[in-house]
Write a protein that holds these residues in place. Structure first.
Motif, PDB file in Angstrom:
ATOM      1  N   ASP A 193       0.807  -1.226   0.000  1.00 51.28           N
ATOM      2  CA  ASP A 193       0.000   0.000   0.000  1.00 51.28           C
ATOM      3  C   ASP A 193       0.836   1.271   0.000  1.00 51.28           C
ATOM      4  OD1 ASP A 193      -2.404  -1.449   0.155  1.00 51.28           O
ATOM      5  OD2 ASP A 193      -2.146  -1.676   2.311  1.00 51.28           O
ATOM      6  N   SER A 194       2.142   1.142   0.121  1.00 56.93           N
ATOM      7  CA  SER A 194       2.973   2.332   0.272  1.00 56.93           C
ATOM      8  C   SER A 194       4.289   2.160  -0.482  1.00 56.93           C
ATOM      9  CB  SER A 194       3.260   2.583   1.756  1.00 56.93           C
ATOM     10  OG  SER A 194       4.120   3.674   1.922  1.00 56.93           O
ATOM     11  N   LEU A 195       4.512   3.008  -1.475  1.00 59.82           N
ATOM     12  CA  LEU A 195       5.754   2.974  -2.233  1.00 59.82           C
ATOM     13  C   LEU A 195       6.888   3.550  -1.399  1.00 59.82           C
ATOM     14  CD1 LEU A 195       4.419   4.170  -5.710  1.00 59.82           C
ATOM     15  CD2 LEU A 195       4.919   1.819  -4.976  1.00 59.82           C
ATOM     16  N   PRO A 196       8.141   3.254  -1.756  1.00 59.46           N
ATOM     17  CA  PRO A 196       9.264   3.840  -1.009  1.00 59.46           C
ATOM     18  C   PRO A 196       9.216   5.369  -1.060  1.00 59.46           C
ATOM     19  CG  PRO A 196      10.015   2.074  -2.462  1.00 59.46           C
ATOM     20  CD  PRO A 196       8.591   2.345  -2.822  1.00 59.46           C
ATOM     21  N   GLU A 197       9.686   5.991  -0.017  1.00 59.64           N
ATOM     22  CA  GLU A 197       9.722   7.446   0.033  1.00 59.64           C
ATOM     23  C   GLU A 197      10.722   8.009  -0.971  1.00 59.64           C
ATOM     24  OE1 GLU A 197       9.301   8.612   4.632  1.00 59.64           O
ATOM     25  OE2 GLU A 197      10.808   7.096   4.174  1.00 59.64           O
ATOM     26  N   ALA A 198      10.384   9.152  -1.535  1.00 59.81           N
ATOM     27  CA  ALA A 198      11.356   9.889  -2.322  1.00 59.81           C
ATOM     28  C   ALA A 198      12.417  10.430  -1.370  1.00 59.81           C
ATOM     29  CB  ALA A 198      10.675  11.025  -3.068  1.00 59.81           C
ATOM     30  N   GLU A 199      13.578  10.754  -1.900  1.00 59.70           N
ATOM     31  CA  GLU A 199      14.707  11.120  -1.045  1.00 59.70           C
ATOM     32  C   GLU A 199      14.411  12.323  -0.150  1.00 59.70           C
ATOM     33  OE1 GLU A 199      18.985  10.810  -2.332  1.00 59.70           O
ATOM     34  OE2 GLU A 199      18.825  13.002  -2.218  1.00 59.70           O
ATOM     35  N   ALA A 200      13.793  13.366  -0.710  1.00 64.18           N
ATOM     36  CA  ALA A 200      13.536  14.575   0.085  1.00 64.18           C
ATOM     37  C   ALA A 200      12.571  14.286   1.233  1.00 64.18           C
ATOM     38  CB  ALA A 200      12.991  15.688  -0.806  1.00 64.18           C
ATOM     39  N   GLN A 201      11.505  13.528   0.964  1.00 63.48           N
ATOM     40  CA  GLN A 201      10.569  13.205   2.035  1.00 63.48           C
ATOM     41  C   GLN A 201      11.222  12.303   3.068  1.00 63.48           C
ATOM     42  OE1 GLN A 201       6.419  13.034   1.514  1.00 63.48           O
ATOM     43  NE2 GLN A 201       6.214  11.001   2.410  1.00 63.48           N
ATOM     44  N   HIS A 202      12.011  11.349   2.589  1.00 64.51           N
ATOM     45  CA  HIS A 202      12.741  10.469   3.501  1.00 64.51           C
ATOM     46  C   HIS A 202      13.645  11.304   4.409  1.00 64.51           C
ATOM     47  CE1 HIS A 202      15.657   6.795   3.922  1.00 64.51           C
ATOM     48  NE2 HIS A 202      15.138   7.163   5.075  1.00 64.51           N
ATOM     49  N   SER A 203      14.346  12.274   3.826  1.00 67.80           N
ATOM     50  CA  SER A 203      15.244  13.125   4.606  1.00 67.80           C
ATOM     51  C   SER A 203      14.477  13.883   5.679  1.00 67.80           C
ATOM     52  CB  SER A 203      15.966  14.121   3.699  1.00 67.80           C
ATOM     53  OG  SER A 203      16.896  13.470   2.860  1.00 67.80           O
ATOM     54  N   PHE A 204      13.351  14.481   5.318  1.00 66.30           N
ATOM     55  CA  PHE A 204      12.603  15.296   6.279  1.00 66.30           C
ATOM     56  C   PHE A 204      12.031  14.443   7.399  1.00 66.30           C
ATOM     57  CE2 PHE A 204       9.060  18.053   7.699  1.00 66.30           C
ATOM     58  CZ  PHE A 204       9.787  19.196   7.966  1.00 66.30           C
ATOM     59  N   ARG A 205      11.495  13.278   7.055  1.00 70.52           N
ATOM     60  CA  ARG A 205      10.959  12.383   8.094  1.00 70.52           C
ATOM     61  C   ARG A 205      12.056  11.931   9.037  1.00 70.52           C
ATOM     62  NH1 ARG A 205      11.006   7.131   8.963  1.00 70.52           N
ATOM     63  NH2 ARG A 205      11.868   6.647   6.916  1.00 70.52           N
ATOM     64  N   MET A 207      15.000  13.273   9.559  1.00 75.79           N
ATOM     65  CA  MET A 207      15.552  14.392  10.325  1.00 75.79           C
ATOM     66  C   MET A 207      14.606  14.791  11.450  1.00 75.79           C
ATOM     67  SD  MET A 207      18.575  15.312   9.214  1.00 75.79           S
ATOM     68  CE  MET A 207      18.912  17.070   9.273  1.00 75.79           C
ATOM     69  N   GLY A 208      13.304  14.653  11.228  1.00 76.94           N
ATOM     70  CA  GLY A 208      12.354  14.920  12.292  1.00 76.94           C
ATOM     71  C   GLY A 208      12.570  13.997  13.480  1.00 76.94           C
ATOM     72  N   LEU A 209      12.875  12.736  13.205  1.00 74.89           N
ATOM     73  CA  LEU A 209      13.152  11.788  14.279  1.00 74.89           C
ATOM     74  C   LEU A 209      14.425  12.160  15.017  1.00 74.89           C
ATOM     75  CD1 LEU A 209      12.249   8.444  12.455  1.00 74.89           C
ATOM     76  CD2 LEU A 209      10.921   9.622  14.216  1.00 74.89           C
ATOM     77  N   MET A 210      15.416  12.651  14.279  1.00 76.31           N
ATOM     78  CA  MET A 210      16.670  13.080  14.910  1.00 76.31           C
ATOM     79  C   MET A 210      16.443  14.307  15.787  1.00 76.31           C
ATOM     80  SD  MET A 210      19.698  11.735  14.741  1.00 76.31           S
ATOM     81  CE  MET A 210      20.527  10.338  13.963  1.00 76.31           C
ATOM     82  N   VAL A 211      15.699  15.283  15.272  1.00 76.58           N
ATOM     83  CA  VAL A 211      15.433  16.502  16.037  1.00 76.58           C
ATOM     84  C   VAL A 211      14.656  16.171  17.310  1.00 76.58           C
ATOM     85  CG1 VAL A 211      14.201  18.708  16.010  1.00 76.58           C
ATOM     86  CG2 VAL A 211      15.525  18.003  14.017  1.00 76.58           C
ATOM     87  N   GLU A 212      13.758  15.215  17.202  1.00 74.09           N
ATOM     88  CA  GLU A 212      12.925  14.812  18.334  1.00 74.09           C
ATOM     89  C   GLU A 212      13.720  14.101  19.416  1.00 74.09           C
ATOM     90  OE1 GLU A 212       9.136  11.765  19.109  1.00 74.09           O
ATOM     91  OE2 GLU A 212      10.128  11.890  17.158  1.00 74.09           O
ATOM     92  N   ALA A 213      14.856  13.530  19.078  1.00 78.34           N
ATOM     93  CA  ALA A 213      15.624  12.708  20.006  1.00 78.34           C
ATOM     94  C   ALA A 213      16.010  13.478  21.266  1.00 78.34           C
ATOM     95  CB  ALA A 213      16.883  12.187  19.314  1.00 78.34           C
ATOM     96  N   ARG A 223      24.277  20.952  13.831  1.00 80.63           N
ATOM     97  CA  ARG A 223      24.591  20.393  12.505  1.00 80.63           C
ATOM     98  C   ARG A 223      23.333  19.875  11.826  1.00 80.63           C
ATOM     99  NH1 ARG A 223      28.812  18.251  15.584  1.00 80.63           N
ATOM    100  NH2 ARG A 223      27.953  16.137  15.534  1.00 80.63           N
ATOM    101  N   ILE A 224      22.457  19.262  12.618  1.00 79.56           N
ATOM    102  CA  ILE A 224      21.206  18.734  12.076  1.00 79.56           C
ATOM    103  C   ILE A 224      20.337  19.866  11.535  1.00 79.56           C
ATOM    104  CG2 ILE A 224      19.036  17.636  12.751  1.00 79.56           C
ATOM    105  CD1 ILE A 224      20.756  15.886  14.687  1.00 79.56           C
ATOM    106  N   TYR A 225      20.240  20.963  12.275  1.00 79.83           N
ATOM    107  CA  TYR A 225      19.444  22.101  11.812  1.00 79.83           C
ATOM    108  C   TYR A 225      19.998  22.672  10.509  1.00 79.83           C
ATOM    109  CZ  TYR A 225      16.585  22.583  16.081  1.00 79.83           C
ATOM    110  OH  TYR A 225      15.680  22.396  17.101  1.00 79.83           O
ATOM    111  N   ARG A 226      21.307  22.804  10.409  1.00 76.86           N
ATOM    112  CA  ARG A 226      21.895  23.360   9.184  1.00 76.86           C
ATOM    113  C   ARG A 226      21.585  22.461   7.984  1.00 76.86           C
ATOM    114  NH1 ARG A 226      24.995  27.519  11.029  1.00 76.86           N
ATOM    115  NH2 ARG A 226      26.116  27.212  13.010  1.00 76.86           N
ATOM    116  N   ALA A 227      21.645  21.158   8.199  1.00 74.54           N
ATOM    117  CA  ALA A 227      21.342  20.229   7.107  1.00 74.54           C
ATOM    118  C   ALA A 227      19.854  20.216   6.787  1.00 74.54           C
ATOM    119  CB  ALA A 227      21.822  18.823   7.475  1.00 74.54           C
TER     120      ALA A 227
END
Length: 324
Positions: A193-205, A207-213, A223-227
């Protein structure tokens, strides 16, 4: 997978992995919303857009709106005028402030990560399948070294606090290399039901998990914010928004691919720490009801907050049940 995606499980067409190992309280939330389903789906389908009036916001205004906030602090304070019209400006300013901070010692393996969260959800209409489904414990204690859960958990996205802390600490300065590392740390996947994420969406998702950590060293978060500012499609809402606790927050956003909603990473304007996450509708639409369900379809309006989670407090403690 993040808790907002778990909330999305109350939609029959959007099952997600179980991230319940993060906390017993969140397990109860997951069980309540998911109805026992555990099918993996990485694409988020439940998000939020804040399309607002243009406003240049000074640091004085930012500080004034945050007085009395219960959010976590790390000692940084916005001290110069800041406008919310460029994600690069906002995130690089945040990174500059974080880079000045002294990192606390890494927690011991026998310590626990305490978090208190508040979840807000769009009010469902009478007769909807969503009515009465939301229940959760706002307080959570998770071992810093939660290796057993990482090894035995059902969610392949789950990482212990120690794993994330050390991975973040080793991230490179180069934004492109950093994004590649984070995508590898939180890999994508797909189901029927779900195709692989495109790179930009994968990055944002991811990175959201990293920011939440939590915890995460200030220079690593810088460094995470700059990226994060370099991810294609990333924007910043041009005014402060409200998190689930009613606090003002900076919203770093990206529209979900193939969806009617956008994901928002919320940052405190006071100290640039993680404040929460929201999903907001970016256009009017109607959610189709699966065949056989005798409930009315849900309709959504552009700008409507669908789900929101705020982190009220986060701390390292010495024992389960202990509060700072």
């Amino acid at each position: 997978m993040d808790e907002m995606t778990q909330l999305r499980e109350l939609r029959a067409d959007a099952p997600v992995p179980d991230r319940a190992a993060l906390a017993p309280g969140r397990q109860r939330l997951t069980d309540s919303l998911a109805g026992g389903r555990s099918t993996r789906r990485l694409r988020a389908d439940w998000r939020i857009a804040s399309i607002g009036a243009a406003a240049a916001i000074t640091a004085a205004a930012l500080l004034t709106t945050q007085i009395g906030s219960d959010g976590p602090t790390h000692g940084a304070t916005a001290a110069a005028p800041l406008t919310l019209d460029s994600p690069a400006e906002v995130l690089n300013r945040a990174a500059d402030e974080l880079a000045k901070q002294q990192a606390a010692p890494e927690p011991r393996d026998d310590q626990w990560i305490y978090t208190r969260t508040k979840i807000a959800q769009r009010e469902p209409k009478a007769g909807s399948a969503d009515v009465g489904r939301l229940s959760y414990d706002p307080d959570s204690w998770v071992p810093y070294d939660n290796s057993a859960a990482a090894e035995n958990g059902k969610d392949s996205d789950y990482r212990t606090a120690r794993q994330v802390y050390r991975a973040a600490d080793e991230l490179p300065d180069n934004p492109a290399l950093l994004l590649a590392k984070v995508r590898s740390f939180y890999p994508t996947g797909h189901t029927a039901d779900s195709l692989p994420e495109a790179e930009a969406q994968h990055s944002f998702r991811a990175m959201g998990l990293m920011v939440e950590a939590y915890p995460i060293a200030p220079d690593a978060l810088a460094r995470i914010y700059r990226a994060l500012a370099t991810v294609p499609g990333v924007k910043v809402t041009d005014h402060l928004v409200k998190d689930a606790a009613g606090r003002d927050a900076i919203a770093i956003t990206r529209k979900e691919d193939g969806s009617h909603e956008q994901r928002e990473i919320l940052i405190s304007p006071r100290d640039y720490s993680y404040a929460g996450m929201r999903f907001v509708a970016v256009e009017d639409y109607e959610m189709k009801v699966p065949t056989g369900m005798k409930v009315p379809p849900e309709t959504y309006k552009a700008g409507e907050v669908l789900t929101s989670e705020a982190r009220i407090m986060a701390a390292v403690v010495d024992a389960k049940g202990q509060k700072p």
